[in-house]
Design an enzyme around this catalytic site. Structure first.
Site, PDB file in Angstrom:
ATOM      1  N   GLY A   1       0.858  -1.344  -0.188  1.00 43.85           N
ATOM      2  CA  GLY A   1       0.031  -0.039  -0.091  1.00 43.85           C
ATOM      3  C   GLY A   1       0.758   1.180  -0.002  1.00 43.85           C
ATOM      4  O   GLY A   1       2.014   1.512  -0.053  1.00 43.85           O
TER       5      GLY A   1
ATOM      6  N   VAL B   1       1.365   3.600   2.321  1.00 45.90           N
ATOM      7  CA  VAL B   1       1.927   3.672   3.512  1.00 45.90           C
ATOM      8  C   VAL B   1       3.115   2.568   3.669  1.00 45.90           C
ATOM      9  O   VAL B   1       4.329   2.759   4.113  1.00 45.90           O
ATOM     10  CB  VAL B   1       1.485   3.709   4.792  1.00 45.90           C
ATOM     11  CG1 VAL B   1       2.096   3.813   6.129  1.00 45.90           C
ATOM     12  CG2 VAL B   1       0.696   4.909   4.951  1.00 45.90           C
TER      13      VAL B   1
ATOM     14  N   ARG C   1      -4.766 -11.032  -2.434  1.00 46.27           N
ATOM     15  CA  ARG C   1      -4.815 -10.533  -3.883  1.00 46.27           C
ATOM     16  C   ARG C   1      -3.222 -10.314  -4.346  1.00 46.27           C
ATOM     17  O   ARG C   1      -2.927 -10.365  -5.343  1.00 46.27           O
ATOM     18  CB  ARG C   1      -5.312  -9.040  -3.761  1.00 46.27           C
ATOM     19  CG  ARG C   1      -7.006  -8.949  -3.584  1.00 46.27           C
ATOM     20  CD  ARG C   1      -7.278  -7.566  -3.510  1.00 46.27           C
ATOM     21  NE  ARG C   1      -6.929  -6.759  -2.580  1.00 46.27           N
ATOM     22  CZ  ARG C   1      -7.630  -6.847  -1.511  1.00 46.27           C
ATOM     23  NH1 ARG C   1      -8.459  -7.510  -1.261  1.00 46.27           N
ATOM     24  NH2 ARG C   1      -7.289  -6.070  -0.268  1.00 46.27           N
TER      25      ARG C   1
ATOM     26  N   ARG D   1      -5.359   3.463  18.821  1.00 45.88           N
ATOM     27  CA  ARG D   1      -4.747   4.705  19.188  1.00 45.88           C
ATOM     28  C   ARG D   1      -5.171   5.329  20.522  1.00 45.88           C
ATOM     29  O   ARG D   1      -4.286   5.825  21.411  1.00 45.88           O
ATOM     30  CB  ARG D   1      -5.078   5.990  18.213  1.00 45.88           C
ATOM     31  CG  ARG D   1      -4.155   5.893  16.987  1.00 45.88           C
ATOM     32  CD  ARG D   1      -4.527   6.798  15.975  1.00 45.88           C
ATOM     33  NE  ARG D   1      -3.830   6.554  14.589  1.00 45.88           N
ATOM     34  CZ  ARG D   1      -4.470   6.862  13.389  1.00 45.88           C
ATOM     35  NH1 ARG D   1      -5.401   7.744  13.624  1.00 45.88           N
ATOM     36  NH2 ARG D   1      -3.743   6.610  12.123  1.00 45.88           N
TER      37      ARG D   1
ATOM     38  N   CYS E   1      -2.217  11.269  10.503  1.00 41.93           N
ATOM     39  CA  CYS E   1      -1.057  12.119   9.940  1.00 41.93           C
ATOM     40  C   CYS E   1      -1.160  13.586  10.051  1.00 41.93           C
ATOM     41  O   CYS E   1      -0.402  14.390  10.183  1.00 41.93           O
ATOM     42  CB  CYS E   1      -1.035  11.628   8.441  1.00 41.93           C
ATOM     43  SG  CYS E   1      -2.669  11.759   7.512  1.00 41.93           S
TER      44      CYS E   1
ATOM     45  N   SER F   1      -3.377  11.142  -1.199  1.00 48.08           N
ATOM     46  CA  SER F   1      -2.666   9.973  -0.843  1.00 48.08           C
ATOM     47  C   SER F   1      -2.958   9.542   0.690  1.00 48.08           C
ATOM     48  O   SER F   1      -2.765   8.254   1.095  1.00 48.08           O
ATOM     49  CB  SER F   1      -1.188  10.248  -1.197  1.00 48.08           C
ATOM     50  OG  SER F   1      -0.532  11.236  -0.288  1.00 48.08           O
TER      51      SER F   1
ATOM     52  N   LYS G   1     -10.632  12.307  15.473  1.00 45.62           N
ATOM     53  CA  LYS G   1      -9.021  11.877  15.535  1.00 45.62           C
ATOM     54  C   LYS G   1      -8.347  12.893  15.966  1.00 45.62           C
ATOM     55  O   LYS G   1      -7.298  12.987  17.031  1.00 45.62           O
ATOM     56  CB  LYS G   1      -8.596  11.047  14.389  1.00 45.62           C
ATOM     57  CG  LYS G   1      -9.264   9.940  14.283  1.00 45.62           C
ATOM     58  CD  LYS G   1      -8.486   9.068  13.058  1.00 45.62           C
ATOM     59  CE  LYS G   1      -9.424   8.227  12.214  1.00 45.62           C
ATOM     60  NZ  LYS G   1      -9.114   7.911  10.899  1.00 45.62           N
TER      61      LYS G   1
ATOM     62  N   HIS H   1      -0.051  17.270   3.419  1.00 44.36           N
ATOM     63  CA  HIS H   1      -1.107  17.958   4.048  1.00 44.36           C
ATOM     64  C   HIS H   1      -0.727  19.214   4.508  1.00 44.36           C
ATOM     65  O   HIS H   1       0.181  19.528   5.099  1.00 44.36           O
ATOM     66  CB  HIS H   1      -1.611  16.872   5.386  1.00 44.36           C
ATOM     67  CG  HIS H   1      -2.390  15.842   5.166  1.00 44.36           C
ATOM     68  ND1 HIS H   1      -2.832  15.463   3.473  1.00 44.36           N
ATOM     69  CD2 HIS H   1      -2.604  14.642   6.083  1.00 44.36           C
ATOM     70  CE1 HIS H   1      -3.274  13.877   3.894  1.00 44.36           C
ATOM     71  NE2 HIS H   1      -3.168  13.761   4.969  1.00 44.36           N
TER      72      HIS H   1
END
Ligand SMILES: NC(=O)c1ccc[n+]([C@@H]2O[C@H](COP(=O)([O-])OP(=O)(O)OC[C@H]3O[C@@H](n4cnc5c(N)ncnc54)[C@H](OP(=O)(O)O)[C@@H]3O)[C@@H](O)[C@H]2O)c1
Length: 341
Positions: free
Chosen positions: A10, A12, A37, A97, A126, A156, A212, A241
């Site tokens: 992926g 990350v 997969r 978390r 993030c 992303s 979050k 970001h």
């Protein structure tokens, strides 16, 4: 040291694999895991070809550390299994978390929270990650009463499918073709701004991402008394970001003093010469591990409020780099021994 990377195919996970190499992480073996997969797929990792493994009960033993980025459902099931099998898990998902016995760690901000971990360590969201890097030095210098933040988040941050969706939609608009129906986001993201990052859960008027940002900021800073208000938007940017933060301090702090404390802070670079059009940009932050802070100025409506513009690479410091830095801390501080949970 044996390292498992779960979610290795992926956005990350592939960044974590790259950062393990870049930082010469002392791994004797790295094993990539993903879904059925991708099982059997070959990943080029420097001189080595790594073969992607499916998650299975008999293949999770003998790891010292497991870096997870395969989403909350996978983390809920498999992170405790890896921990029970002797690894310390550093998890990028939101699954663990806010659990009281799981440290939520930004390597420059609260590394001491790793002490006494019980096999699971969480990597923050993030957007929160990059913001707390700028908030911690301000907290130490002048205290913080309240933060009002608005984010402008790259696609992303949603994963590889969202990057592909922005690409396809942009091509269609530019080539005056019919737009493919949005699949990842509820609306077209190309040439648009969506005031929704993640979902509105159970009738809540804040999104899960906004919740979050509010909760995780307090947990990382260890300060439940700090008020945090968040609005998160998705913008058609591939990586990086941006966060506008309005910070109300307890004690007076001038923009000049704020610039000085941030310039001295680990993981932060001040880019703040607006007269020469120098301020943090997503395209400049992409590919870097430091978080850029600029537009530092007094809020004209409040004498103890400052405005900041904070930009970070969501895939690197916002996820992969911090996970690897946490793994490095666990290793050098001898915190990688098997822990009974
Ligand atoms: N993107 C960011 O900026 C960012 C930042 C902070 C945290 N995070 C968090 O990191 C996690 C991954 O995000 P991402 O952006 O990397 O997503 P992504 O690009 O969609 O990658 C997901 C990864 O998980 C694997 N996976 C999915 N289902 C699986 C299963 N059942 N068993 C094993 N592996 C499975 C996928 O493997 P296949 O290739 O086989 O499908 C892929 O390797 C999420 O929890 C996200 O919230 C992301």
């Amino acid at each position: 040291m044996r390292v498992a990377v779960v979610g290795a195919t992926g956005a990350v996970g592939s960044t974590m694999l790259g950062i393990l190499r870049e930082r010469s992480f002392p791994a004797d073996e790295v094993v990539p895991f993903a879904s059925e997969r991708s099982a059997g797929r070959s990943i080029d990792w420097g001189d080595l070809d790594l073969t992607v493994q499916p998650l299975a009960e008999d293949s999770i033993h003998g790891f010292d550390i497991a870096l997870f980025s395969a989403g909350s459902i996978v983390s809920a099931e498999w992170a405790p299994k890896f921990a029970d099998a002797g690894a310390v898990v550093v998890d990028n998902s939101s699954q663990w978390r806010m659990h009281a016995d799981v440290p939520l760690v930004v390597s420059e901000v609260n590394p001491e929270s790793l002490d006494g971990h019980r096999g699971l360590v969480a990597n923050p969201n993030c957007t929160t990650m990059q913001m707390v890097l700028a908030l911690k030095p301000i907290l130490d210098a002048a205290g913080i009463e309240r933060v009002v933040m608005s984010s402008y988040q790259a696609v992303s941050g949603t994963g590889q499918r969202a990057v592909d969706e922005l690409h396809r939609q942009t091509e269609a608009v530019v080539e005056a073709q019919e737009l493919p129906a949005p699949k990842v986001y509820p609306h077209q993201i190309a040439f648009n701004v969506l005031p929704q990052v993640e979902t509105f859960k159970d009738g809540d008027d804040h999104t899960t991402e906004e919740r979050k940002c509010m909760r995780e900021t307090r947990k990382i800073l260890g300060r439940e008394d700090i008020g945090v208000s968040a609005t998160c938007a998705r913008v058609p940017v591939y990586t990086g970001h941006s966060v506008s933060a309005n910070v109300q301090t307890r004690e007076p702090l001038s923009p000049e003093e704020c610039r000085d404390v941030l310039a001295a802070a680990p993981g932060v670079t001040v880019v703040d010469d607006p007269a020469n059009a120098l301020y943090p940009l997503a395209i400049d932050a992409a590919g870097r591990d430091d978080v850029l802070v600029g537009r530092i100025r007094r809020d004209a409506s409040h004498e103890r409020c400052l405005n900041l513009w904070v930009v970070g690479d969501n895939l690197r410091k916002g996820a992969a780099t911090n996970a690897v830095q946490v793994a490095e801390l666990l290793n050098v501080r001898d915190l990688l021994r098997a822990v009974r949970r």
